[in-house]
Design an enzyme around this catalytic site. Structure first.
Site, PDB file in Angstrom:
ATOM      1  N   GLU A 230      13.132  18.903   7.156  1.00  0.00           N
ATOM      2  CA  GLU A 230      11.480  18.839   7.960  1.00  0.00           C
ATOM      3  C   GLU A 230      10.583  18.224   7.128  1.00  0.00           C
ATOM      4  O   GLU A 230      10.644  18.342   5.924  1.00  0.00           O
ATOM      5  CB  GLU A 230      11.531  20.612   7.629  1.00  0.00           C
ATOM      6  CG  GLU A 230      12.193  21.350   8.318  1.00  0.00           C
ATOM      7  CD  GLU A 230      11.792  22.961   7.946  1.00  0.00           C
ATOM      8  OE1 GLU A 230      10.716  23.319   8.450  1.00  0.00           O
ATOM      9  OE2 GLU A 230      12.681  23.662   7.239  1.00  0.00           O
ATOM     10  N   ARG A 445      24.254  25.421  -2.427  1.00  0.00           N
ATOM     11  CA  ARG A 445      23.073  24.762  -2.982  1.00  0.00           C
ATOM     12  C   ARG A 445      23.218  24.074  -4.446  1.00  0.00           C
ATOM     13  O   ARG A 445      23.943  24.815  -5.063  1.00  0.00           O
ATOM     14  CB  ARG A 445      21.763  25.521  -2.807  1.00  0.00           C
ATOM     15  CG  ARG A 445      21.449  25.790  -1.284  1.00  0.00           C
ATOM     16  CD  ARG A 445      20.144  26.922  -1.429  1.00  0.00           C
ATOM     17  NE  ARG A 445      18.937  26.104  -2.160  1.00  0.00           N
ATOM     18  CZ  ARG A 445      17.931  25.880  -1.427  1.00  0.00           C
ATOM     19  NH1 ARG A 445      17.844  25.560  -0.284  1.00  0.00           N
ATOM     20  NH2 ARG A 445      16.970  25.322  -2.140  1.00  0.00           N
ATOM     21  N   LYS A 455       8.298  24.362  -1.949  1.00  0.00           N
ATOM     22  CA  LYS A 455       7.097  23.398  -1.509  1.00  0.00           C
ATOM     23  C   LYS A 455       5.861  24.179  -1.911  1.00  0.00           C
ATOM     24  O   LYS A 455       4.903  23.598  -2.352  1.00  0.00           O
ATOM     25  CB  LYS A 455       7.159  23.051  -0.261  1.00  0.00           C
ATOM     26  CG  LYS A 455       8.109  22.258   0.593  1.00  0.00           C
ATOM     27  CD  LYS A 455       8.784  22.379   1.848  1.00  0.00           C
ATOM     28  CE  LYS A 455       9.827  21.474   2.449  1.00  0.00           C
ATOM     29  NZ  LYS A 455      10.342  21.655   3.654  1.00  0.00           N
TER      30      LYS A 455
END
Length: 734
Positions: A230, A445, A455
């Site tokens: 994204e 992950r 973020k």
């Protein structure tokens, strides 16, 4: 005198070394004699550097001059051809002072005539690696490679150590590559292109095989992956694993990988993120087959949404967002509204006839996590980065992702584990629309301790002034790691060593730093710098002394070049390299203990300690002597003369606890866990003049201090360096 220096230089000694040797009368005579004898034995005036190095080593270490001719003969005939053999020969003649020497015993002791072929080295290393293969695969980055070297050397006593090391390095890399390939393919039991239906959970419809046939005709059976970030933030170390896996899996199977921006949320997308993502992918060494955007397909996605409504699999809903949150959300009262009604309302949504949040388009399915009827489209009156005001409705991830994969004919949709709950909806939507259905595969992950990568949390760190920006070298965003000086190869090596597993992986930062050292040790040229300068005045040299000292860029491989630094009567050393009071184990400069200056060929001895009014040592007056005429000192230190002033930034961990986001470990939250000593700025450090023309991101090893990289804050007036990593791992970080 000039002829002697030229003679010594002709056998491979550097000009500086040749001059130093010429000053030492005994060594100069011994080496000249050895060279003359070797020329007579070999029948050639020319002596190569390999032989010259052995002759110098013999002349400088031989204590019995009467054995010089005997040893020179073996060197000139290349029966002693390695440093290992020479050391054994010197030990033998030292322990056998009486004549005559038994040549047969000598030759056996020194490995004369012992030939070790490349095949023997390869086989021996292969056997050692085979012995420790299980530990290599399980421990990987923790495995002690010295163990492999030691056993290989034992098995190959007379083999060249450098060749053994190169072979060990190569075979270990092959094992790591083999492991990565295994993890990329067989261990995860990936399907072959066109054999999607063999994957567990894959839904086969009456049209599946026909769609797969068309897919194979279009792709030619090529592996296709995509990296779909994204564009609303900066990539971090976890993304590096995703990049390596997606691009690496495609590359290892002669396939292609798309860089696709998932740009379906216009409120958070900015141009800087698009640019930074592409830069980081390319910085890691990957070139996308094609750069695409979800927004490329907005019209097609809209058309498919209308088709989904016509098929009775989607409807327009008036429930508000807050009504859809939480578990056990009741079914929408509009779930069974007529198809034509939903089509009309969906078109009104597109025309902007509803307010934001007033209506959504929802799909008729229950996801694996129990979520019912996920949203496919929502209204946002925000101009899009690429399409401007053309659209006021935007598709969600749950709707967009699988359809863009289908449109691009992705074969393996590789996602992290948290997307496992969306796998069934992925298959459902493709099948509901009767389009080609890729296969979604999940993997664990990659997380690091002592950091945050969210973020939202990085924005908090920036807003509170804890860090400067997204590329602050204390963060683990990729832009931050680049700025700190981490080579992309080291990050890729780290990802390969960590491997690809289904379980989530949490690693310590020092394991990544070890990969960085491995790369920089081979790639970063050595220079001298002083972070906390102490002035030293040499009193027994003429005041106007100006010399040049040649410093090898890579001391263990002088073929990789060198640079020249000035030497005068004023030099600067580290404050920590001098102590007024001698302590046990201290090997550097004290009033009672001299120390050598690296590369200069001098040893300095303290004559006077000068202090300021507060009693702080501000200058030393010393005398110097040549290394050839003085007993070897206990230590050698780095120094600079006529240096450049620079700024140096030393970084430590940003957080004090391993898991700053864990409220049981840090009750006050991650912002309360900032390490107050995470950044130290040294504004008046000194570095040798050889770095004057350095460019941003150039990397160096500051001898004895660590690896450093030129920071973007550098100006034409002042260099700024970031410490990338220390030379050795800090035991406190283990």
């Amino acid at each position: 005198m000039a002829d002697i220096v030229a003679l010594f230089a002709s056998v491979g000694l550097s000009e500086q070394k040749a001059k130093e040797t010429q000053k030492n009368e005994a060594l100069s005579a011994a080496l000249k004699d050895a060279i003359t004898r070797a020329q007579m034995v070999s029948g050639s005036v020319a002596i190569d550097k390999a032989m010259g190095t052995l002759l110098y080593g013999m002349a400088s270490r031989l204590r019995d001059p009467s054995r010089l001719g005997f040893l020179t003969e073996y060197i000139a005939e290349r029966r002693i051809s390695t440093e290992l053999q020479l050391s054994a020969a010197l030990d033998f003649v030292k322990s056998h002072p009486q004549d005559p020497l038994d040549r047969s015993t000598f030759e056996s002791f020194c490995g004369v005539g012992a030939v070790v072929t490349p095949e023997q080295i390869e086989d021996a290393v292969e056997q050692v690696i085979k012995k420790y293969k299980k530990e290599l695969l399980s421990d990987r980055y923790r495995f002690n490679m010295g163990l492999l070297m030691g056993e290989a050397r034992t098995a190959l006593k007379w083999a060249d150590g450098k060749i053994i090391k190169n072979e060990v390095d190569m075979q270990v890399k092959l094992e790591a590559k083999s492991l990565m390939e295994q993890l990329r393919g067989e261990a995860l039991k990936f399907h072959k292109p066109g054999e999607n239906y063999k994957t567990e959970g894959y839904v086969v419809t009456p049209n599946t095989m026909n769609l797969l046939k068309q897919h194979l005709e279009l792709t030619g059976g090529q592996v296709r992956t995509r990296f779909p970030p994204e564009p609303n933030g900066i990539l971090h170390i976890g993304h590096a694993k995703a990049i390596n896996f997606n691009f690496g899996f495609a590359k290892s199977n002669d396939g292609i990988c798309f860089l696709r921006y998932d740009d379906t949320n216009p409120e958070k997308e900015e141009e800087k993120y698009f640019t930074a993502i592409k830069d980081m992918v390319e910085w890691l060494g990957y070139k996308p087959y094609m750069i695409t955007h979800a927004s490329d397909n907005f019209q097609r996605l809209y058309d498919l949404a209308e088709e989904l409504i016509r098929r009775g699999q989607a409807y327009v809903c008036h429930q508000r967002g807050e009504e859809l949150k939480g578990h056990n959300v009741p079914a929408s009262p509009w779930r069974d509204r007529p198809v034509e009604e939903s089509l009309v309302l969906f078109r009104w949504m597109k025309k902007g006839l509803f307010a934001e949040g007033e209506v959504t388009l929802r799909m008729k399915l229950v996801m694996e996590d129990g979520k019912m009827d996920p949203v496919a489209y929502r209204i946002k009156y925000t101009p899009h980065h690429r399409t401007g005001d053309a659209w006021c409705i935007y598709p969600t991830y749950d709707y967009t992702h699988c359809l863009c994969d289908s449109i691009e004919h992705i074969t393996h949709s590789l996602c992290t584990k948290e997307f496992q709950a969306r796998r069934s909806s992925y298959f459902w939507l493709c099948n509901a629309l009767d389009v080609y259905c890729p296969v979604q595969w999940e993997y664990g992950r990659l997380n690091l301790t002592y950091t945050v990568v969210s973020k939202r949390k990085i924005i908090k760190l920036v807003e509170t002034g804890a860090v400067r920006d997204w590329d602050d070298p204390r963060l683990f965003t990729l832009t931050a790691l680049r700025r700190r000086g981490f080579p992309p190869q080291a990050i890729n090596n780290f990802c390969a060593r960590v491997g690809v597993t289904v379980a989530q992986t949490t690693m310590e930062p020092h394991l990544l730093e070890a990969c960085v050292r491995d790369v920089l040790n081979e790639e970063a040229p050595r220079v001298m710098a002083v972070l906390e300068p102490l002035k030293v005045t040499i009193t027994n040299l003429p005041p106007d002394t100006k010399k040049e000292v040649r410093v090898p860029n890579f001391p263990l491989n002088e073929e990789k070049g060198s640079h020249v630094v000035p030497f005068s009567t004023t030099i600067y050393i580290e404050q920590s390299d001098f102590r007024e009071v001698m302590e046990k184990g201290y090997k550097r400069l004290t009033p009672e203990q001299p120390v050598g200056l690296r590369h200069a060929g001098y040893i300095i001895s303290v004559q006077r300690v000068i202090k300021d009014s507060g009693g702080r040592v501000v200058e030393l007056e010393v005398t110097c002597s040549g290394t050839e005429s003085t007993e070897k000192p206990r230590g050698f230190i780095h120094w600079v003369s006529n240096p450049l002033q620079c700024e140096v930034r030393l970084y430590e961990r940003l957080f004090q606890h391993k898991n700053p986001e864990d409220h049981t470990e840090v009750p006050g939250g991650f912002l309360s866990d900032i390490n107050p000593n995470s950044l130290q700025v040294i504004s008046s450090a000194l570095v040798d003049q050889s770095v004057a023309s350095s460019k941003v991101f150039d990397k160096f090893q500051f001898e004895r201090l660590g690896y450093f990289s030129v920071d973007p804050d550098t100006t034409s007036q002042k260099l700024v360096f970031n410490r990338t990593v220390t030379l050795k791992e800090d035991p406190g970080k283990i």
